[in-house]
Structure formats: structure tokens, C-alpha cells
Design a protein around this motif. Structure first.
Motif, PDB file in Angstrom:
ATOM      1  N   TYR A   1       7.181   8.334   0.381  1.00  0.00           N
ATOM      2  CA  TYR A   1       5.813   8.860   0.300  1.00  0.00           C
ATOM      3  C   TYR A   1       5.396   9.640   1.550  1.00  0.00           C
ATOM      4  O   TYR A   1       4.278   9.488   2.024  1.00  0.00           O
ATOM      5  CB  TYR A   1       4.815   7.724   0.076  1.00  0.00           C
ATOM      6  CG  TYR A   1       4.839   7.078  -1.280  1.00  0.00           C
ATOM      7  CD1 TYR A   1       4.234   7.686  -2.375  1.00  0.00           C
ATOM      8  CD2 TYR A   1       5.434   5.845  -1.472  1.00  0.00           C
ATOM      9  CE1 TYR A   1       4.224   7.073  -3.626  1.00  0.00           C
ATOM     10  CE2 TYR A   1       5.435   5.213  -2.713  1.00  0.00           C
ATOM     11  CZ  TYR A   1       4.826   5.833  -3.787  1.00  0.00           C
ATOM     12  OH  TYR A   1       4.815   5.214  -5.008  1.00  0.00           O
TER      13      TYR A   1
ATOM     14  N   TYR B   1       1.692  11.127   7.118  1.00  0.00           N
ATOM     15  CA  TYR B   1       1.829   9.712   6.787  1.00  0.00           C
ATOM     16  C   TYR B   1       3.184   9.438   6.136  1.00  0.00           C
ATOM     17  O   TYR B   1       3.816  10.325   5.549  1.00  0.00           O
ATOM     18  CB  TYR B   1       0.709   9.267   5.839  1.00  0.00           C
ATOM     19  CG  TYR B   1      -0.676   9.364   6.441  1.00  0.00           C
ATOM     20  CD1 TYR B   1      -1.194   8.330   7.217  1.00  0.00           C
ATOM     21  CD2 TYR B   1      -1.458  10.497   6.238  1.00  0.00           C
ATOM     22  CE1 TYR B   1      -2.464   8.415   7.770  1.00  0.00           C
ATOM     23  CE2 TYR B   1      -2.726  10.593   6.789  1.00  0.00           C
ATOM     24  CZ  TYR B   1      -3.226   9.554   7.553  1.00  0.00           C
ATOM     25  OH  TYR B   1      -4.472   9.651   8.102  1.00  0.00           O
TER      26      TYR B   1
ATOM     27  N   PRO C   1      -0.344   7.503   0.225  1.00  0.00           N
ATOM     28  CA  PRO C   1      -1.506   8.051   0.925  1.00  0.00           C
ATOM     29  C   PRO C   1      -1.677   9.535   0.624  1.00  0.00           C
ATOM     30  O   PRO C   1      -0.700  10.280   0.555  1.00  0.00           O
ATOM     31  CB  PRO C   1      -1.151   7.827   2.398  1.00  0.00           C
ATOM     32  CG  PRO C   1       0.347   7.821   2.428  1.00  0.00           C
ATOM     33  CD  PRO C   1       0.768   7.194   1.124  1.00  0.00           C
ATOM     34  N   THR C   2      -2.903   9.967   0.432  1.00  0.00           N
ATOM     35  CA  THR C   2      -3.195  11.392   0.300  1.00  0.00           C
ATOM     36  C   THR C   2      -4.506  11.641   1.031  1.00  0.00           C
ATOM     37  O   THR C   2      -5.536  11.079   0.693  1.00  0.00           O
ATOM     38  CB  THR C   2      -3.254  11.842  -1.180  1.00  0.00           C
ATOM     39  OG1 THR C   2      -3.497  13.242  -1.239  1.00  0.00           O
ATOM     40  CG2 THR C   2      -4.319  11.114  -1.946  1.00  0.00           C
TER      41      THR C   2
ATOM     42  N   SER D   1      -3.087   0.276  -3.838  1.00  0.00           N
ATOM     43  CA  SER D   1      -2.745  -1.023  -3.263  1.00  0.00           C
ATOM     44  C   SER D   1      -2.507  -2.040  -4.366  1.00  0.00           C
ATOM     45  O   SER D   1      -3.200  -2.050  -5.383  1.00  0.00           O
ATOM     46  CB  SER D   1      -3.873  -1.502  -2.347  1.00  0.00           C
ATOM     47  OG  SER D   1      -3.613  -2.817  -1.880  1.00  0.00           O
TER      48      SER D   1
ATOM     49  N   ILE E   1       1.385   1.600   5.103  1.00  0.00           N
ATOM     50  CA  ILE E   1       1.226   3.012   5.439  1.00  0.00           C
ATOM     51  C   ILE E   1       1.343   3.176   6.952  1.00  0.00           C
ATOM     52  O   ILE E   1       0.708   2.442   7.721  1.00  0.00           O
ATOM     53  CB  ILE E   1      -0.130   3.536   4.942  1.00  0.00           C
ATOM     54  CG1 ILE E   1      -0.189   3.438   3.410  1.00  0.00           C
ATOM     55  CG2 ILE E   1      -0.363   4.972   5.393  1.00  0.00           C
ATOM     56  CD1 ILE E   1      -1.560   3.705   2.817  1.00  0.00           C
TER      57      ILE E   1
ATOM     58  N   GLU F   1       0.861  -1.180   0.000  1.00  0.00           N
ATOM     59  CA  GLU F   1       0.000   0.000   0.000  1.00  0.00           C
ATOM     60  C   GLU F   1       0.897   1.231   0.000  1.00  0.00           C
ATOM     61  O   GLU F   1       1.800   1.339   0.846  1.00  0.00           O
ATOM     62  CB  GLU F   1      -0.920   0.023   1.215  1.00  0.00           C
ATOM     63  CG  GLU F   1      -2.127  -0.873   1.104  1.00  0.00           C
ATOM     64  CD  GLU F   1      -1.788  -2.348   1.164  1.00  0.00           C
ATOM     65  OE1 GLU F   1      -2.361  -3.132   0.382  1.00  0.00           O
ATOM     66  OE2 GLU F   1      -0.924  -2.724   1.990  1.00  0.00           O
TER      67      GLU F   1
ATOM     68  N   VAL G   1       5.242   5.889   4.089  1.00  0.00           N
ATOM     69  CA  VAL G   1       5.173   4.510   3.603  1.00  0.00           C
ATOM     70  C   VAL G   1       6.531   3.860   3.824  1.00  0.00           C
ATOM     71  O   VAL G   1       7.571   4.451   3.527  1.00  0.00           O
ATOM     72  CB  VAL G   1       4.783   4.479   2.111  1.00  0.00           C
ATOM     73  CG1 VAL G   1       4.973   3.082   1.532  1.00  0.00           C
ATOM     74  CG2 VAL G   1       3.345   4.940   1.935  1.00  0.00           C
TER      75      VAL G   1
ATOM     76  N   PHE H   1      -5.360   6.082  -1.396  1.00  0.00           N
ATOM     77  CA  PHE H   1      -4.057   5.423  -1.516  1.00  0.00           C
ATOM     78  C   PHE H   1      -4.170   4.380  -2.618  1.00  0.00           C
ATOM     79  O   PHE H   1      -5.260   4.124  -3.156  1.00  0.00           O
ATOM     80  CB  PHE H   1      -3.635   4.781  -0.190  1.00  0.00           C
ATOM     81  CG  PHE H   1      -4.550   3.687   0.304  1.00  0.00           C
ATOM     82  CD1 PHE H   1      -4.263   2.347   0.090  1.00  0.00           C
ATOM     83  CD2 PHE H   1      -5.707   4.004   0.997  1.00  0.00           C
ATOM     84  CE1 PHE H   1      -5.106   1.346   0.543  1.00  0.00           C
ATOM     85  CE2 PHE H   1      -6.564   3.009   1.461  1.00  0.00           C
ATOM     86  CZ  PHE H   1      -6.265   1.676   1.232  1.00  0.00           C
TER      87      PHE H   1
ATOM     88  N   ASN I   1      -0.679   5.777  -7.164  1.00  0.00           N
ATOM     89  CA  ASN I   1      -0.082   7.057  -6.781  1.00  0.00           C
ATOM     90  C   ASN I   1      -1.012   8.258  -6.942  1.00  0.00           C
ATOM     91  O   ASN I   1      -0.671   9.245  -7.598  1.00  0.00           O
ATOM     92  CB  ASN I   1       1.214   7.305  -7.572  1.00  0.00           C
ATOM     93  CG  ASN I   1       2.267   6.262  -7.290  1.00  0.00           C
ATOM     94  OD1 ASN I   1       2.415   5.809  -6.159  1.00  0.00           O
ATOM     95  ND2 ASN I   1       2.991   5.860  -8.320  1.00  0.00           N
TER      96      ASN I   1
END
Length: 647
Positions: A383, A395, A158-159, A170, A415, A155, A397, A168, A217
């Protein structure tokens, strides 16, 4: 009984060849299976090295280290393999934080590595630097976000939109093609957040997730109007070629995506990992990573402007202060702090990809900073992102433990979120000059440039800082005078005040509770609110630069120790010292706005009128009237209101 050793040799060679093919296909799981089966027939140093390389590709450092050591033990006269295995072992020991072991391993073998002394010395330098970084860890917790979001697969990206939704991508999905073996594929997901808990993720609509591609992304602009994301396909050599796409948010849904222009998506090159941010009246600014020509090496960070009509400019390389001959990936531009974050696998780090940060004021990058652990680890850390809500969610990654594992190793990415650990100073007040920006909560992070944000977001941010209370030592500035103005500057007054904590505590030798209360007051009110003033002022400067006219309401207060007339002029002096601060702020950058009355003040010197009647006004009891928290709380200025006129 006869044993057909020839058939065993054939089997071993065939299995090793199959393992080599799997590595070429970037399938280390299959390679490990073939190599270890071959190893049961024919153990060799070269085969051990290949097994180690496959485990290393999966970031399974302990198993990789075991097999590199096996290759070292059995290398015999194969000098090249011996040196490579030793150096790889040292690098993995560094990634695992075993710095002394890594250094000793290299120093013990140094006489055997004369043919590769440059590489050896680079690794030694990297170990020393990583050890230094590890000794300067910052007050942040890196927490796994749990199994609702994360799966045994990867994963990433993240946004978060405010504090209620997170997007996000996956790799938990499989293709359903009948003509090919099932392959993992990526889709973009969305999860709602309620009471800090993630809801089960849902697949975003087919407007975003095309069944023909790996979709990944997502990046969403701070105004929530645009999503830029990737669509990727494998080429004939199993390399993933990614292109950037755009979707607009309209009528409460994402619209059909369109591919970005060819000068961004060059044929046969990858453009990936976008970050889209607002850019004032100019529209938007897009950062991304690409291996396109005319870079500094491998993947570089690039940027391109998008005007309000949707046209993209010619891409620009972010430059040598950001890019290197190594990999630079996963850019994130934080519009609130005007900071560009990205990850790189360059040598000076803890191992793998490390997160780096650089101030990006006026679109000019400054010196790159390594935040150190625990944000970075010996694994891959990528990320970094933050939302624009209050308090902010941040966040990261990473494939560090406890990232969920697929089979064995730490192949896959999860994440994590970042949370601040409160800074507690045992014997001293917080020192303003040494507070780490990256460890501070939202309302303490310097906002060097926020002009890219909508005005309503800026004003919301300012409202979280009001009323801004700024505190003074007793009878300062200019004690025992009746002047209504002063030449003293507020920051100098604050610095001197912070040094007087021991004097205040000494007045309460037998009252340990009041001593602790004073320490808390000096840290959490005097020092932290001074930092907030700097943030507030940076926002003001950005608004003034964009043509807005600002008016502040300033209220000055005093404790009731002197007569009311004296306290009124003292309140005026305190307001005057704050105006002096703004006159001199950042080498006088606000002065022209004050002189032109674009930045004006409404003064309200209240004296002791607002002081509580519980505060002592007795000169013969200074412990209560001067050195108590209750008295100190009354000696302040307040920025109570801000009004704005648009240009």
C-alpha cells in the motif's frame, strides 16, 4: 496406579484435529492453542511443523523458526518433512536478515536435499539477491505513524488528501450478530491532520460503510471527486470475495455508493485494492488487483478507463512486465512521477511482500525496480501511496516491528510514513547521474507525465520551482569573447562546473568555513537546481503536448568582475546555452514547439545590474571575485515567470 494412555492419545488426536480445522478456517490463533495443548501429550515432528506453519501465518518469524527447528531435530526418517522444515527455516532466516545463517543452513544440508535441489537452489539465489539488496539501502526513514491512527488490529490503504486529511480502513470493529460468534470487520475511517498530528479517526458515513459488508481500501482521485473502495463478504469456504464500488463527492459529502460493472466485478472472483487517478480529457484511470481469469497467476494488476460520463471500459491486464505467477497487489499510480507502484511476493526480494516500482510513461511499463531497504523489509510491505501536496506525504503499510501486536507475533498491519534523510557527501559534489529518484523530495522528483492532473495543480507545481536559478562557472560559456550567442549546451556546462569544486576550495586553503560553504553551494544550488530544471522541462513538455502555448521569462546575470557591456553579452550567452538545452532536450522533443512558437522566450539579459555591491570586482583577488560563494551566486540565469494560454 494406572494411567489411561489411551484417553491421553484420544485427547491429543482430538486437539490436533481441532487445530487442523482452525487452520482450514484461517484462524491460526486457535490452531496454535489446540496444537500446543496436543503437544503436551504427544510431541512429534509433524506437530511441531504444524505449529510452525501457524506461527508463520501470523508472521511471527522467531516462534515459527523455533518450531521448524524442532521439526528438523525430530524428523528422523521423514525425509520430506525434514527438507520442508529446513527450507522454511532458511526462508525465515532470510526474512530476518540473517543471510549467512540461512546460506550455511542450506549448504550444510545440501546432500540431504537432492530430491528437491531446484527449490533449494532457488532459495539460495533468493538469499544472495536479498543480501545484495540489503547492502544498497537508500536514505529514507520509515516511521510508525502512532497509536492515534493504528490499533492492535490491521490498518491499511492510506489515502491522503493534500496535507490535511487521511482516509484509511481498519479491522478494529466487531460484528454484532446474535446468531454468530463475533467477527472482526473492516470500516473506512477519516482523520484530520493538523501540525503533522493526526486527530482521532472518525467513521465515514453509511453512504460508504455498509453494515452488511467489510468496507475497505478507499482510493480517492487527485481531483477529489471520486472514491473507489471495496465491499467484501466471506463465501462458504471462508474466502473473502471483494467487489469495487464508486462514490461521488458532491455538496461537501460522499454520495450513495454504486457497484462497478460485472466485467470488473466478476462473480466468484475478487477485485480489490483500487487506485483511481485522473486521465486528462479521457476522464479517469483505475488500477486494481484481481484473481479473475486470463491473468498470469494468483492476483494480477488490472486497469480500466472511466470516461467523464461514468462509463467503464473493458478491463486490461497490466501485462507480463508487471504481473507474474505470484501475487501482485496494492497498486498505486503516482501521477506526478508517472510511476506505478505495487507489491509482490515473488521470490526475488527480502521476504514476504515487497514494494516494486516501474516507470509507466505513456501507459507503457518499463523495467521493474526493487527499492530495497528500508522501504522493504523481510515482512510484508504494501500500500505505498503519496499525496499531491507540497511537500509530499508518503505512506506505506507493513507488519514489521514496531507494528502493534494482537496477542503475539506481527500478525497485523500498521501505517508508516516515509521521510527523506538529507544526503551528505563528505568529499565530493553530488553526482547528477547517481541521485536516486525515490530518495528525493517532491521538487526533485522527475515529473515524466502529469497530463492526468488538472492544469491548476500543474501550475501550482511549477510555481514551487520559480524562480529557478541556474549557475555558471566564471566567464562561461565561451570565455573571453564578445559573442551574444553560443553553441554550448547548459547541461554540459553544468557537468564541467561541478567538477571544479576542488579548484574553488583550493583558493580558500585557510578558510574551512568558506570551503564548507562552497561544498554546500555546489550540492544544494548547482546540482539540485539542475535536477529541478529537468523536472520543470518535463512539465513543460506535457503542457505543450496537450496543446498549451507557453512563454517563459529568462533573466541572465553576471558578477561584476568585467565591464558592464561585456557582462551584458555574457548574460545573453548564458541564456542562449539554456535555449540550446531545450532545443536538444530528450533527443529534440521540444524543438518543433520552439520552431512553431508554441514555446517562446522573453529574454532579459541584466548583466551585473542585479549583482550586490558586496561582491568583489578585483582581478588581483580572485579568491573573492571568482572563487567565493558570493561571486558564484551572481553568475546565473533565472526562469522568473511562466505564462500559459489554454488550447
Amino acid at each position: 496406579m494406572c494411567i489411561n494412555t489411551h484417553s491421553y492419545a484420544q485427547s491429543a488426536a482430538a486437539l490436533e484435529h481441532a487445530g487442523d480445522h482452525s487452520m482450514q478456517q484461517k484462524d491460526p490463533y486457535a490452531a496454535i492453542s489446540f496444537y500446543t495443548q496436543s503437544n503436551t501429550f504427544n510431541t512429534s515432528a509433524s506437530l511441531s511443523y504444524k505449529i510452525a506453519e501457524a506461527y508463520n501465518m501470523l508472521h511471527d518469524y522467531p516462534n515459527a523458526l523455533f518450531w521448524y527447528n524442532s521439526a528438523t531435530t525430530n524428523a528422523g526418517n521423514d525425509h520430506s518433512l525434514l527438507i520442508n522444515a529446513i527450507l522454511k527455516s532458511a526462508e525465515l532466516l532470510k526474512c530476518l536478515g540473517r543471510f549467512k545463517e540461512a546460506e550455511q543452513l542450506l549448504l550444510m544440508q545440501k546432500e540431504f536435499a537432492k530430491t528437491d535441489s531446484i527449490r533449494l537452489n532457488k532459495i539460495l539465489h533468493g538469499i544472495k539477491y536479498a543480501e545484495q539488496l540489503n547492502s544498497d539501502s537508500i536514505s529514507i526513514q520509515v516511521n510508525h505513524t502512532g497509536e492515534i491512527i493504528n490499533s492492535p488490529y490491521s490498518e491499511v490503504a492510506p489515502t491522503a488528501l493534500g496535507d490535511s486529511v487521511i482516509y484509511f480502513s481498519s479491522m478494529r470493529f466487531f460484528t454484532k450478530s446474535k446468531t454468530e460468534n463475533k467477527k472482526l470487520t473492516s470500516k473506512i475511517l477519516v482523520s484530520k491532520i493538523e501540525n503533522n498530528t493526526f486527530a482521532t479517526p472518525e467513521i465515514v458515513s453509511s453512504m460508504i460503510n455498509s453494515p452488511k459488508f467489510n468496507n475497505a481500501n478507499p482510493s480517492i482521485s487527485p481531483d477529489h471527486k471520486l472514491m473507489i473502495f471495496n465491499r467484501c463478504l466471506e463465501d462458504d469456504e471462508n474466502n473473502l470475495i471483494c467487489t469495487l464500488w464508486e462514490s461521488k463527492y458532491k455538496d461537501k459529502q460522499w454520495q450513495s455508493a454504486v457497484i462497478l460493472p460485472d466485467n470488473i466485478n466478476l462473480p466468484k472472483y475478487t477485485s480489490t485494492q483500487p487506485c483511481i487517478t485522473t486521465n486528462g480529457n479521457e476522464g479517469y484511470l483505475l488500477f486494481y488487483s484481481s484473481d479473475c481469469p486470463n491473468g498470469y497467476g494468483k492476483h494480477d494488476i488490472w486497469l480500466v478507463k472511466r470516461n467523464p460520463e461514468g462509463a467503464y471500459s473493458t478491463p486490461l491486464n497490466a501485462g507480463a512486465l508487471i504481473n507474474s505467477t505470484d501475487e501482485e497487489v496494492t497498486p498505486f499510480y503516482d501521477a506526478m512521477t508517472d510511476t506505478l507502484y505495487f507489491s509482490s511476493d515473488r521470490e526475488d526480494g527480502l521476504g514476504g511482500f515487497d514494494l516494486l516500482a516501474t516507470s509507466y510513461k505513456n501507459k507503457i511499463p518499463q523495467k521493474t525496480v526493487h527499492p530495497g531497504p528500508p522501504i522493504n523489509s523481510g515482512y510484508n510491505d504494501l500500500y505505498y501511496t503519496a499525496n499531491y501536496a507540497a511537500p509530499r506525504s508518503r505512506y506505506l503499510v507493513s507488519n514489521r516491528p514496531p507494528a502493534k501486536q494482537l496477542n503475539e507475533g506481527t500478525c497485523c498491519y500498521d501505517i508508516f510514513n516515509l521521510k527523506d534523510i538529507p544526503i551528505v557527501k563528505k568529499d565530493s559534489v553530488v553526482q547528477i547521474s547517481t541521485i536516486s529518484i525515490i530518495s528525493l523530495p517532491l521538487d526533485q522528483i522527475p515529473l515524466d507525465s502529469i497530463s492526468h492532473l488538472p492544469v491548476d495543480i500543474i501550475m501550482d507545481k511549477l510555481s514551487t520551482l520559480l524562480p529557478l536559478r541556474l549557475y555558471f562557472d566564471n566567464d562561461f560559456p565561451d570565455p573571453r569573447t564578445r559573442k551574444s550567442i553560443t553553441s554550448s549546451i547548459f547541461d554540459g556546462l553544468t557537468s564541467a562546473y561541478l567538477q571544479k569544486l576542488p579548484e574553488y576550495q583550493n583558493a580558500h586553503k585557510k578558510d574551512t568555513l568558506e570551503q564548507q560553504n562552497l561544498k554546500t553551494f555546489f550540492n544544494d544550488s548547482v546540482a539540485v537546481n539542475f535536477l529541478k530544471l529537468g523536472n520543470f522541462t518535463a512539465v513543460i513538455y506535457e503542457l505543450l503536448q496537450s496543446g498549451h502555448r507557453l512563454q517563459l521569462k529568462l533573466q541572465g546575470c553576471a558578477s561584476p568582475l568585467a565591464d558592464n557591456a561585456y557582462n551584458l553579452t555574457l548574460s545573453e550567452r548564458r541564456i542562449s546555452s539554456l535555449k540550446n538545452y531545450w532545443q536538444h532536450w530528450n533527443t529534440g522533443k521540444l524543438k518543433e514547439y520552439i520552431q512553431s512558437e508554441m514555446f517562446v522566450f522573453y529574454d532579459n539579459p541584466a548583466g551585473e545590474q542585479l549583482a550586490t555591491n558586496k561582491v568583489s570586482d578585483r582581478l588581483d583577488n580572485k579568491a573573492a571575485s571568482v572563487y567565493s560563494v558570493s561571486a558564484a551566486l551572481e553568475r546565473r540565469i533565472e526562469v522568473t515567470e511562466i505564462s500559459l494560454q489554454k488550447p
